[in-house]
Enzyme design. Structure first.
Site, short mmCIF file in Angstrom:
data_model
loop_
_atom_site.label_atom_id
_atom_site.label_comp_id
_atom_site.label_asym_id
_atom_site.label_seq_id
_atom_site.Cartn_x
_atom_site.Cartn_y
_atom_site.Cartn_z
N CYS A 82 6.04 -23.01 -53.67
CA CYS A 82 4.99 -22.08 -53.25
C CYS A 82 5.06 -20.72 -53.94
O CYS A 82 4.12 -19.93 -53.83
CB CYS A 82 5.04 -21.91 -51.73
N GLY A 118 3.59 -33.36 -48.80
CA GLY A 118 4.50 -34.49 -48.71
C GLY A 118 5.19 -34.74 -50.03
O GLY A 118 4.78 -34.24 -51.09
N CYS A 212 -1.09 -21.81 -39.00
CA CYS A 212 -0.56 -22.53 -40.16
C CYS A 212 -1.56 -22.42 -41.31
O CYS A 212 -2.76 -22.60 -41.11
CB CYS A 212 -0.35 -24.00 -39.83
N CYS A 213 -1.09 -22.12 -42.50
CA CYS A 213 -2.01 -22.01 -43.63
C CYS A 213 -2.56 -23.38 -44.00
O CYS A 213 -1.89 -24.39 -43.83
CB CYS A 213 -1.31 -21.37 -44.83
#
Length: 393
Positions: A82, A118, A212-213
């Site tokens: 990220c 995932g 939550c983004c």
């Protein structure tokens, strides 16, 4: 001698939901062309490109940058989870600062799939195996998305340590939505009340869905150059990088069996310390901050790691509204990852774009008055934290 590094051009796309975006190279082209136009230069003046993305095949960076021109320059593909966008920025800054290039492009983009993040490879040790082991030892696993379990677990640990109310985390999302309502580039512009935030589906204590983004698609770009290049092109008083630091995990991330430490608290704390020392500027001098609010729990933890408030006092900081306009610091005027969106490879460069606009005084209805010093925090589990301080004289 290290050279000063200026940010002379920035650009980004409006962020979009998965399935509703253009192709990754088309988004990258838009962001890159916007940055070139902003800088007032042509692509053939770019000497190197650092292209960041997480979900894509090898050399997607070339395919994206080729939309801007076929000039044969070095193109380096960057993936740091990220914090990928800021990692590309970090490499670009090093190239200019070290005298290896006069003008460099940092480009970040992401075309994401629907749903939670995932693993793509199931036949080998996952890079976050050590992080997962900490979570297994501390709280086990359930069916919630793994990232939500990690950051939610850190928020829950903080609540147990300090007696923090769940609503305190929700209030961060209220602020994010309010800020995003003034940002035409944000994914979510609808203002939500605390009651609506708290009533959304539970994800992992203390997180609800609106804390939550979302998975997001988009692109961002920044053009960095030396003082000599800026002068040659008639660019006066540009925004510049006063200091920048990247840290990775410390022993405490795993040995202390703390969810707070595992999700990057010490990476952030040490990177911030390095930046303050290198810039000769304390946190109290910062006007505006774009920080990595992938979940409300991480924004709360980051307040303390950056030194915006003492450890254990984030709840008071939030309810005193010291994290928004009229308070001590304006955090995430863009709406942050929670509301602007989080296209992994683009996030760090979108943060950069917002802060450059703010320091130029061109951020429209969300402009922070008299902003002169800005701080950027971009975190990736696995792990890497990049903190950048920008200034305009």
């Amino acid at each position: 001698m290290k050279r000063r590094v200026n940010v002379i051009g920035v650009g980004m796309t409006k962020f979009a939901k998965p399935g509703a975006s253009a192709e990754y190279y088309e988004m990258a082209k838009e962001a890159g062309q916007n940055a070139l136009k902003d800088a007032g230069i042509n692509y053939n003046e770019i000497e190197q490109v650092f292209a960041g993305y997480v979900y894509g095949d090898s050399t997607c960076g070339q395919r994206a940058a080729y939309e801007l021109g076929l000039t044969g320059v070095p193109i380096v593909n960057v993936n740091n989870n990220c914090s990928t966008g800021s990692s590309a920025l970090y490499l670009a800054r090093q190239a200019v600062e070290g005298g290896l290039a006069e003008c460099v492009l940092a480009l970040g983009f992401e075309k994401m799939e629907k749903g939670a993040l995932g693993a793509k490879f199931n036949d080998r040790e996952p890079p976050m195996g050590q992080h997962a082991q900490v979570m297994l030892d501390v709280q086990g696993f359930n069916s919630a998305p793994p990232a939500a379990q990690m950051f939610g677990g850190a928020g829950r640990e903080y609540r147990w340590l300090h007696g923090t109310k769940k609503e305190t985390f929700g209030q961060i999302a209220v602020k994010a939505r309010k800020h995003a309502s003034q940002n035409p580039y944000a994914l979510f512009g609808q203002v939500l009340s605390l009651e609506e935030i708290m009533a959304s589906d539970d994800v992992f204590d203390p997180l609800t869905r609106f804390q939550c983004c979302p998975p997001t698609c988009g692109a961002g770009a920044a053009i960095l150059c030396s003082d000599e290049f800026a002068k040659k092109h008639g660019i006066s008083n540009p925004v510049y990088i006063a200091a920048q630091s990247m840290t990775t995990d410390y022993a405490s991330s795993f040995e202390e069996k703390s969810m707070i430490k595992m999700v990057g608290y010490d990476m952030t704390k040490q990177a911030a310390k390095q930046v303050y020392e290198a810039a000769g500027v304390g946190v109290e001098d910062v006007d505006i901050i774009e920080l990595h609010d992938c979940f409300t729990a991480n924004e709360l933890l980051t307040y303390e790691a950056l030194g915006l408030c003492p450890e254990g006092e984030a709840e008071k900081f939030i309810w005193d509204a010291d994290n928004t306009y009229g308070g001590k610091y304006v955090t995430n005027p863009s709406g942050g990852l929670l509301s602007k969106g989080h296209p992994l490879g683009a996030t760090g460069l979108a943060q950069c774009t917002e802060l450059v606009w703010q320091l130029r005084g061109t951020a429209g209805n969300r402009q922070v008055e008299n902003a002169r010093i800005a701080l950027q925090h971009n975190l990736g589990l696995g792990g890497a934290c990049v903190i950048t301080m920008y200034r305009r004289d």
